[in-house]
Design a protein around this motif. Structure first.
Motif, PDB file in Angstrom:
ATOM      1  N   LYS A 142      -9.098  -0.428   3.055  1.00 11.22           N
ATOM      2  CA  LYS A 142     -10.218   0.021   2.229  1.00 11.22           C
ATOM      3  C   LYS A 142     -10.737   1.379   2.694  1.00 11.22           C
ATOM      4  CE  LYS A 142     -12.104  -4.370   0.536  1.00 11.22           C
ATOM      5  NZ  LYS A 142     -13.236  -5.341   0.621  1.00 11.22           N
ATOM      6  N   THR A 143     -10.814   1.548   4.005  1.00 11.59           N
ATOM      7  CA  THR A 143     -11.300   2.833   4.540  1.00 11.59           C
ATOM      8  C   THR A 143     -10.331   3.969   4.220  1.00 11.59           C
ATOM      9  OG1 THR A 143     -10.222   2.496   6.693  1.00 11.59           O
ATOM     10  CG2 THR A 143     -12.473   1.661   6.449  1.00 11.59           C
ATOM     11  N   LEU A 144      -9.077   3.634   3.958  1.00 11.47           N
ATOM     12  CA  LEU A 144      -8.080   4.650   3.598  1.00 11.47           C
ATOM     13  C   LEU A 144      -8.065   4.913   2.096  1.00 11.47           C
ATOM     14  CD1 LEU A 144      -5.111   3.515   5.900  1.00 11.47           C
ATOM     15  CD2 LEU A 144      -6.690   5.424   6.261  1.00 11.47           C
ATOM     16  N   GLY A 145      -8.950   4.217   1.364  1.00 11.62           N
ATOM     17  CA  GLY A 145      -9.113   4.492  -0.059  1.00 11.62           C
ATOM     18  C   GLY A 145      -8.389   3.566  -1.013  1.00 11.62           C
ATOM     19  N   TYR A 146      -7.794   2.497  -0.513  1.00  9.20           N
ATOM     20  CA  TYR A 146      -7.076   1.565  -1.389  1.00  9.20           C
ATOM     21  C   TYR A 146      -8.044   0.590  -2.063  1.00  9.20           C
ATOM     22  CZ  TYR A 146      -2.820   3.243   0.860  1.00  9.20           C
ATOM     23  OH  TYR A 146      -1.801   4.028   1.319  1.00  9.20           O
ATOM     24  N   ASP A 147      -7.759   0.296  -3.322  1.00 12.61           N
ATOM     25  CA  ASP A 147      -8.533  -0.703  -4.067  1.00 12.61           C
ATOM     26  C   ASP A 147      -7.929  -2.068  -3.748  1.00 12.61           C
ATOM     27  OD1 ASP A 147      -9.983  -2.241  -5.811  1.00 12.61           O
ATOM     28  OD2 ASP A 147      -9.247  -1.269  -7.641  1.00 12.61           O
ATOM     29  N   SER A 163      -2.922   5.830  -6.947  1.00 14.85           N
ATOM     30  CA  SER A 163      -3.837   4.880  -6.310  1.00 14.85           C
ATOM     31  C   SER A 163      -4.957   4.435  -7.242  1.00 14.85           C
ATOM     32  CB  SER A 163      -4.424   5.483  -5.036  1.00 14.85           C
ATOM     33  OG  SER A 163      -5.113   6.692  -5.335  1.00 14.85           O
ATOM     34  N   HIS A 164      -5.377   5.310  -8.168  1.00 16.24           N
ATOM     35  CA  HIS A 164      -6.458   4.934  -9.085  1.00 16.24           C
ATOM     36  C   HIS A 164      -5.974   4.012 -10.200  1.00 16.24           C
ATOM     37  CE1 HIS A 164      -4.559   8.323 -11.126  1.00 16.24           C
ATOM     38  NE2 HIS A 164      -5.182   7.965 -12.238  1.00 16.24           N
ATOM     39  N   CYS A 196       0.824  -1.216   0.000  1.00 18.10           N
ATOM     40  CA  CYS A 196       0.000   0.000   0.000  1.00 18.10           C
ATOM     41  C   CYS A 196       0.860   1.268   0.000  1.00 18.10           C
ATOM     42  CB  CYS A 196      -0.933  -0.009   1.209  1.00 18.10           C
ATOM     43  SG  CYS A 196      -2.282  -1.216   1.080  1.00 18.10           S
ATOM     44  N   GLU A 249      -4.531  -1.890  -8.259  1.00 23.86           N
ATOM     45  CA  GLU A 249      -5.461  -2.855  -7.668  1.00 23.86           C
ATOM     46  C   GLU A 249      -4.635  -3.879  -6.899  1.00 23.86           C
ATOM     47  OE1 GLU A 249      -8.934  -5.936  -9.172  1.00 23.86           O
ATOM     48  OE2 GLU A 249      -7.019  -5.884 -10.261  1.00 23.86           O
TER      49      GLU A 249
END
Length: 485
Positions: free
Chosen positions: A106-111, A79-80, A73, A83
């Motif tokens: 996930k809550t930190l925005g990671y796919d 980040s976009h 991570c 995956e």
């Protein structure tokens, strides 16, 4: 006299076969040194940054899963465009731990996805193939649980795919705990030879090379075109590597990008890893050598591909040579054998010289001192020869089709000298099956040392001393780790 002649013939044949493989190593040394004289052109990231899927195959990785996911991570990549697939076949309490870590990310925005299969079919190969079906990335980066990629890993390796024919890019393995014990020092020393001279030499000479199972990136199209991950061998990485290159895809090895990893600190873990690599290579050789010789790739590539895939057979001949060396010493001093024969045998010392040069070059590539080489090389050689017994069993299992499960190498999260693994739940606290055989071989080569002084014939004394030392080290660690509490 017949049995004496038979022993000498078998001994000679074994030495010849070992020598042939060492000549192959000599060519890789030449290729490596020639490549180091040239300056590599470092590519730049393409204007359109591609989507990358990172696959993390897991199986009961309680101690290292958090550091692995954190490292991935923290990769410096948009980040976009990233995956992360956590391919989790675990069946212990690590499942819950992993779920919690993933939810946090996930809550930190990671796919990031937690992918669990209903049935663990095909082990690691099955998990990777399962993940490919839903992977969004044009490229697939793979990290085993004991690896810690540097933040710029993708930035440095993705640009090598600017050429459309490039199917895989492999980084060099580093070691985060090489100084933990003699066992880890020896492992790191040996792996550095593979990840400098051998991999670079193969790649720069345009020979077949292999993905090392982790710390590399694949073009997804290449994996699919080559037939995907298959689990009919224990070395799915070696198998797919050859299938892809026979399809015309090209590989790149980048020596100056290092991905640190944890070396096995426990003897049973080392043995299981060695067994899997050795047996899997034999299985892959049976599957792929015929395909290599049918392909239109040139004679040199066919020869070196064959030597590469059949390299594990050397363990059998090293073991045969070792065992026969004691009766050869006795025959030499008790029977009327023409001394010219034994003088001719000294020619095969050239093979030892080649191997020594191989590791001198590897050591110097890391800017290590000659003192480091002098300390580690004899111990490495001793343990490698002693492991020939264990690895010969793996060779025979692969050769005769004895099927066995994919035995994972347990991870310990041991990174410094102050840590221990006494409470690790994955340790096999039992003597390995080979313990008593290896202890017998300690006594056997002690006998060889005795005969050297008895006959006052010291030609084989260094060889027997290394074998005695190597088997003593293996039995010591086997006993020590079997009683860990």
């Amino acid at each position: 006299m017949i049995w004496q002649i038979s022993i000498l013939i078998l001994y000679t044949i074994s030495l010849i076969i070992i020598f042939i493989f060492s000549v192959g190593q000599a060519y890789l040394i030449f290729s490596y040194l020639r490549a180091k004289k040239k300056t590599d052109v470092i590519p730049v990231m393409p204007p359109k940054i591609p989507i990358v899927t990172i696959q993390l195959p897991l199986y009961n990785e309680l101690y290292v899963v958090e550091r692995l996911i954190n490292a991935v991570c923290n990769l410096n990549y948009p980040s976009h465009k990233l995956e992360i697939q956590v391919l989790d076949d675990s069946d212990d309490q690590s499942l819950i731990q992993t779920e919690g870590i993933i939810n946090k990310m996930k809550t930190l925005g990671y796919d990031i996805l937690h992918i669990k299969r209903e049935k663990n079919i095909g082990f690691k190969a099955g998990a990777l193939q399962h993940g490919i079906k839903s992977a969004k990335g044009e490229f697939i980066a793979i990290f085993d649980a004991d690896f810690l990629p540097e933040a710029d890993f993708l930035q440095k390796l993705i640009p090598y795919f600017n050429a459309t024919q490039i199917g895989m890019v492999q980084s060099r393995w580093g070691h985060i705990n090489q100084d933990y014990s003699l066992l880890t020092k020896i492992q790191g020393f040996g792996l550095d030879g593979h990840f400098t001279v051998e991999q670079t030499g193969r790649n720069k000479a345009n020979l077949f090379m292999n993905f090392n199972g982790t710390a590399g990136i694949w073009r997804k199209e290449c994996i699919i075109d080559a037939g995907g991950w298959q689990h009919d061998t224990l070395t799915e990485d070696l198998d797919l590597s050859y299938r892809a290159q026979l399809k015309g895809w090209e590989f790149i090895y980048v020596e100056n990008v290092v991905t640190p990893a944890e070396l096995p600190v426990e003897s049973n873990a080392l043995r299981s890893q060695q067994h899997r690599w050795t047996k899997g290579a034999i299985e892959t050789s049976k599957k792929m050598i015929k395909e290599i010789w049918k392909a239109d790739v040139g004679l040199k590539k066919k020869i070196f591909g064959t030597l590469h895939l059949m390299n594990s057979y050397v363990f059998i001949f090293v073991f045969i040579t070792s065992i026969l060396s004691v009766p050869v010493l006795i025959i030499k001093n008790n029977h009327d054998i023409n001394p010219i024969y034994f003088d001719m045998m000294t020619f095969f010392l050239l093979g030892f010289v080649i191997v020594t040069i191989f590791y001198i070059v590897a050591t110097s590539s890391k800017k290590e001192s000659i003192k480091t080489f002098a300390k580690l090389y004899p111990m490495f050689l001793s343990v490698s020869m002693a492991l020939s017994f264990h690895n010969s069993v793996a060779v025979l299992e692969g050769l005769f089709g004895f099927k066995s499960d994919f035995i994972r190498t347990p991870k310990f999260n041991i990174t410094n000298l102050d840590q221990n693994f006494e409470q690790n739940i994955y340790i096999k606290r039992a003597l390995p099956k080979a313990f008593f055989a290896e202890f017998f071989l300690v006594l056997y080569f002690a006998l060889g040392l005795f005969f050297a002084f008895y006959y006052k014939d010291f030609a084989l004394l260094p060889f027997h001393l290394m074998l005695f030392t190597g088997f003593s080290i293996l039995t010591f660690y086997s006993f020590k780790h079997s009683v860990v509490r």
